[in-house]
Scaffold this motif. Structure first.
Motif, mmCIF file in Angstrom:
data_model
loop_
_atom_site.group_PDB
_atom_site.id
_atom_site.type_symbol
_atom_site.label_atom_id
_atom_site.label_comp_id
_atom_site.label_asym_id
_atom_site.label_seq_id
_atom_site.Cartn_x
_atom_site.Cartn_y
_atom_site.Cartn_z
ATOM 1 N N ASP A 214 54.249 -43.528 -7.509
ATOM 2 C CA ASP A 214 54.221 -42.499 -8.542
ATOM 3 C C ASP A 214 53.352 -42.840 -9.737
ATOM 4 O OD1 ASP A 214 56.068 -44.494 -9.189
ATOM 5 O OD2 ASP A 214 57.488 -43.122 -10.137
ATOM 6 N N HIS A 215 53.338 -44.110 -10.173
ATOM 7 C CA HIS A 215 52.675 -44.416 -11.445
ATOM 8 C C HIS A 215 51.164 -44.291 -11.379
ATOM 9 C CE1 HIS A 215 56.183 -45.496 -13.802
ATOM 10 N NE2 HIS A 215 56.657 -46.127 -12.742
ATOM 11 N N GLU A 216 50.582 -44.271 -10.173
ATOM 12 C CA GLU A 216 49.157 -43.958 -10.107
ATOM 13 C C GLU A 216 48.874 -42.554 -10.631
ATOM 14 O OE1 GLU A 216 48.589 -47.324 -7.039
ATOM 15 O OE2 GLU A 216 50.205 -45.932 -7.475
ATOM 16 N N MET A 217 49.881 -41.692 -10.573
ATOM 17 C CA MET A 217 49.746 -40.319 -11.067
ATOM 18 C C MET A 217 50.605 -40.118 -12.316
ATOM 19 S SD MET A 217 47.616 -39.499 -8.778
ATOM 20 C CE MET A 217 47.193 -40.504 -7.350
ATOM 21 N N ILE A 218 51.936 -40.211 -12.131
ATOM 22 C CA ILE A 218 52.872 -40.042 -13.236
ATOM 23 C C ILE A 218 54.258 -40.403 -12.729
ATOM 24 C CG2 ILE A 218 53.312 -37.594 -12.710
ATOM 25 C CD1 ILE A 218 53.448 -37.096 -15.753
ATOM 26 N N ASP A 219 55.094 -40.937 -13.597
ATOM 27 C CA ASP A 219 56.453 -41.309 -13.208
ATOM 28 C C ASP A 219 57.182 -40.102 -12.611
ATOM 29 O OD1 ASP A 219 58.682 -42.929 -12.959
ATOM 30 O OD2 ASP A 219 59.432 -42.454 -14.959
ATOM 31 N N ASP A 220 57.921 -40.359 -11.521
ATOM 32 C CA ASP A 220 58.706 -39.330 -10.824
ATOM 33 C C ASP A 220 57.838 -38.326 -10.078
ATOM 34 O OD1 ASP A 220 60.952 -40.510 -11.878
ATOM 35 O OD2 ASP A 220 61.183 -39.069 -13.507
ATOM 36 N N TRP A 221 56.610 -38.668 -9.787
ATOM 37 C CA TRP A 221 55.695 -37.749 -9.098
ATOM 38 C C TRP A 221 56.352 -37.156 -7.855
ATOM 39 C CZ3 TRP A 221 51.167 -39.589 -5.586
ATOM 40 C CH2 TRP A 221 50.363 -38.497 -5.237
ATOM 41 N N ASN A 222 56.450 -35.833 -7.830
ATOM 42 C CA ASN A 222 57.010 -35.072 -6.703
ATOM 43 C C ASN A 222 58.456 -35.457 -6.379
ATOM 44 O OD1 ASN A 222 54.738 -33.503 -6.366
ATOM 45 N ND2 ASN A 222 53.856 -34.788 -4.758
ATOM 46 N N THR A 223 59.241 -35.692 -7.421
ATOM 47 C CA THR A 223 60.658 -35.983 -7.222
ATOM 48 C C THR A 223 61.402 -34.785 -6.633
ATOM 49 O OG1 THR A 223 60.788 -37.670 -8.949
ATOM 50 C CG2 THR A 223 62.815 -36.489 -8.439
ATOM 51 N N SER A 224 61.109 -33.591 -7.153
ATOM 52 C CA SER A 224 61.874 -32.411 -6.754
ATOM 53 C C SER A 224 61.072 -31.162 -7.065
ATOM 54 C CB SER A 224 63.205 -32.362 -7.510
ATOM 55 O OG SER A 224 62.958 -32.204 -8.904
ATOM 56 N N ALA A 225 61.574 -30.034 -6.552
ATOM 57 C CA ALA A 225 60.927 -28.754 -6.843
ATOM 58 C C ALA A 225 61.000 -28.436 -8.331
ATOM 59 C CB ALA A 225 61.584 -27.646 -6.025
ATOM 60 N N ALA A 226 62.126 -28.751 -8.962
ATOM 61 C CA ALA A 226 62.271 -28.480 -10.398
ATOM 62 C C ALA A 226 61.294 -29.321 -11.207
ATOM 63 C CB ALA A 226 63.707 -28.770 -10.831
ATOM 64 N N TRP A 227 61.145 -30.592 -10.842
ATOM 65 C CA TRP A 227 60.174 -31.449 -11.537
ATOM 66 C C TRP A 227 58.772 -30.878 -11.391
ATOM 67 C CZ3 TRP A 227 55.713 -33.812 -10.131
ATOM 68 C CH2 TRP A 227 55.178 -34.742 -11.017
ATOM 69 N N ARG A 228 58.421 -30.497 -10.184
ATOM 70 C CA ARG A 228 57.062 -30.012 -9.947
ATOM 71 C C ARG A 228 56.797 -28.702 -10.682
ATOM 72 N NH1 ARG A 228 52.728 -31.267 -7.081
ATOM 73 N NH2 ARG A 228 51.370 -29.542 -6.457
ATOM 74 N N ALA A 229 57.761 -27.803 -10.702
ATOM 75 C CA ALA A 229 57.579 -26.537 -11.411
ATOM 76 C C ALA A 229 57.340 -26.774 -12.896
ATOM 77 C CB ALA A 229 58.797 -25.645 -11.198
ATOM 78 N N GLU A 230 58.036 -27.762 -13.443
ATOM 79 C CA GLU A 230 57.876 -28.042 -14.867
ATOM 80 C C GLU A 230 56.525 -28.669 -15.180
ATOM 81 O OE1 GLU A 230 60.009 -30.690 -18.421
ATOM 82 O OE2 GLU A 230 60.918 -30.554 -16.433
ATOM 83 N N VAL A 231 56.134 -29.676 -14.412
ATOM 84 C CA VAL A 231 54.917 -30.417 -14.754
ATOM 85 C C VAL A 231 53.664 -29.620 -14.428
ATOM 86 C CG1 VAL A 231 54.559 -31.690 -12.596
ATOM 87 C CG2 VAL A 231 53.914 -32.736 -14.767
ATOM 88 N N THR A 232 53.657 -28.869 -13.328
ATOM 89 C CA THR A 232 52.453 -28.131 -12.969
ATOM 90 C C THR A 232 52.192 -26.962 -13.913
ATOM 91 O OG1 THR A 232 53.690 -26.797 -11.364
ATOM 92 C CG2 THR A 232 52.559 -28.762 -10.534
ATOM 93 N N GLY A 233 53.182 -26.596 -14.706
ATOM 94 C CA GLY A 233 52.983 -25.547 -15.697
ATOM 95 C C GLY A 233 52.351 -26.034 -16.984
ATOM 96 N N GLN A 234 52.140 -27.333 -17.110
ATOM 97 C CA GLN A 234 51.548 -27.897 -18.321
ATOM 98 C C GLN A 234 50.024 -27.766 -18.273
ATOM 99 O OE1 GLN A 234 53.680 -29.049 -20.746
ATOM 100 N NE2 GLN A 234 55.265 -28.359 -19.321
#
Length: 551
Positions: A214-234
């Motif tokens: 994950d840390h090559e990209m960001i902590d918790d990379w692709n942990t869950s659908a909720a995580w992805r929905a939040e981060v990809t909206g930034q």
């Protein structure tokens, strides 16, 4: 780095010895300008990515089991090895020789000892210590391969010097703050991680295989659908993921590919055909597509090492995150893994190695908590209890194989089928090599029985970082009977389906900065663990803390 007319090209990073087989090898370099790179009479032009210059040199027609010292020349001038080097000459040792096969592995290396903040209290660097140890040893005891299992750079945890450099080019008060924002900032992270003399020499002479975590990209990379929905909206995410995936492709993935895979890789062939054109736009498009359509790029790959076969698995980029159908690998990728396992058996290898940045077999209580959390998240998705479970999932990093129940069980069925000889002659060992969790341990699958193959989880992490005290406590008690009783009750209360797989701890947990070694000879296998420590006067040491048989 801007070019200066009339001066000689400089070697910025490398050489890295990457893919090696019985008759060929690839070597990777980064230079400060366009030039011709020569190794053992093989010449190639650098290619350009966002103003940076790289080359991948293919050296062919070597002899199996041979040892060939080499130099690197840029536009005819020798730039490697450096003058007055204290290390032995860099060399290529092809596979196919006699004697045991030795493999070193580990994960999680935060920058270098000279660039980190001393207030972080990070123990001595295991990769540096390993390099110094090898340099003082006979060459026939050097490893045949080095496997780095993720977090080769930390995009979201930067050193003080890098933070100051970032502040000189953008406002750190704006997102993403003091974290890598684009490809240019990633290049600095790799320079910090691979620039110290010890690691530079080690990577120049031991073939390396790598995969991201994950840390090559960001902590918790692709942990869950909720995580992805939040981060990809930034607003900043697209530049971040593009910079992360493009830099990974250039610095790590390209060297993972065999000559045949390079010849069949359309992206690489397009770049190699036009080395003076900047490949940044082409790779940016590749990265954007890979992020949203993971099936378009396979980051997983296979290494053929005579008696051993490494199947390196991407357990981050291609996840299925739909709550009621979570998978750490999608079906197409898992089919590929199963086919690679079957080919290993057909080829008669004695040791099948599965590389995955995240551990498969965790301490029992940690496994129970991850299964409990996923069950609640699925059962109560969109409801208050489901939202609470999601907060716990992200806050506690509950994202290993256990948090993807159907993938955990599918890998278990594959290992059992392998061990029972259902795919063909059973190998002596099936070894899952992992990192991520900032400590080391060994575990063995013990149920179901009837296995002719010994199945082990070998976890080694970190190479250069530190584990928070809470993690040490959690993983120390995670194997205890009372912790298992507590989390088992929690699991039963939530009606979590229990796995038929059972495993036991063999060794550990060990904490500190560590590096693992496998010694494979015939059907015998040994696991060695090395750790660093510092004397009261600050002198670093690198010592062996474990030697155990696996077969």
């Amino acid at each position: 780095m801007p070019e200066t007319a009339g001066t000689r090209p400089l070697l910025l990073l490398g050489p890295l010895l990457r893919h090696v087989d019985p008759v060929s090898a690839t070597l990777w370099v980064e230079t400060d300008r366009a030039c011709e790179v020569e190794v053992l009479g093989r010449r190639t032009r650098t290619f350009r990515v966002n103003g940076h210059h790289y080359a991948l040199v293919l050296v062919e027609d070597l002899e199996p089991g041979s040892v060939t010292p080499y130099e690197v020349h840029l536009d005819g001038e020798q730039v490697w090895p450096p003058a007055r080097s204290h290390f032995p000459p860099s060399r290529i040792r092809t596979t196919g020789g006699e004697g045991p096969f030795r493999l070193a592995f580990g994960s999680c290396r935060y920058a270098t000892p000279t660039t980190v903040d001393v207030r972080d209290g990070i123990p001595p660097d295991a990769l540096d210590g390993y390099a110094r140890r090898l340099a003082a040893m006979p060459e026939d005891r050097w490893p045949d391969a080095l496997v780095l299992l993720g977090d080769q750079v930390y995009a979201d945890e930067v050193t003080p010097a890098t933070r100051d450099w970032m502040a000189s080019r953008r406002d750190l008060a704006a997102p993403p703050g003091p974290q890598a924002a684009d490809f240019e900032e990633y290049t600095r992270l790799y320079a910090e991680s691979w620039g110290d003399p010890q690691v530079r020499w080690l990577l120049s002479t031991i073939p390396s295989s790598m995969v991201f975590d994950d840390h090559e990209m960001i902590d918790d990379w692709n942990t869950s659908a909720a995580w992805r929905a939040e981060v990809t909206g930034q607003d900043w995410w697209q530049r971040r993921i593009s910079g992360g995936l493009v830099s990974y492709w250039v610095y790590q993935h390209l060297g993972n590919l065999s000559p045949n895979e390079l010849a069949g890789n359309d992206t690489w062939q397009a770049i190699a055909a036009a080395p003076d054109e900047d490949a940044g736009p082409l790779l940016d498009e590749m990265a954007r597509t890979a992020d949203t359509q993971p099936h378009t790029v396979r980051w997983s790959y296979v290494r053929h090492w005579g008696p051993a076969r490494l199947i390196m698995v991407d357990s981050r980029a291609g996840r299925v995150l739909t709550e009621d159908d979570r998978k750490i690998l999608d079906d197409e990728e898992f089919d590929w893994v199963e086919a690679a396992m079957a080919r290993s058996v057909e080829d008669g290898v004695d040791h099948v190695l599965l590389g995955t940045s995240l551990p498969w077999l965790l301490p029992h209580s940690v496994h129970d908590i991850e299964r409990w959390n996923e069950t609640l998240s699925v059962r109560h998705a969109g409801k208050p209890l489901g939202r609470l479970a999601e907060k716990i999932r992200q806050g506690a990093d509950l994202e290993h194989w256990a948090a993807f129940g159907q993938s955990f069980e599918r890998l278990g069925r594959l290992m059992v089928s392998l061990g029972r000889g259902e795919l063909g002659r059973a190998p002596a060992t099936a070894l899952v090599l992992s990192g991520d969790v900032h400590h080391a341990y060994a575990a063995e699958l013990v149920n179901p029985g009837g296995l002719d193959t010994r199945v082990h989880q070998l976890t080694v992490s970190p190479l250069h970082n530190a584990a928070p005290h809470a993690i040490e406590i959690g993983f120390k008690v995670g194997w205890s009977r009372w912790a298992q009783a507590l989390t088992g009750g929690l699991r039963r209360l939530a009606r979590v389906q229990r796995s038929e797989l059972q495993w036991r701890k063999q060794a550990g947990p060990f904490f500190g900065n560590e590096l693992g070694e496998l010694v494979l000879q015939g059907r015998d296998a040994r696991f060695l663990l090395w750790a660093t420590h510092r004397d009261e006067d600050g002198t670093p040491h690198f010592t062996q803390v474990l030697d155990t048989r696996l077969s």
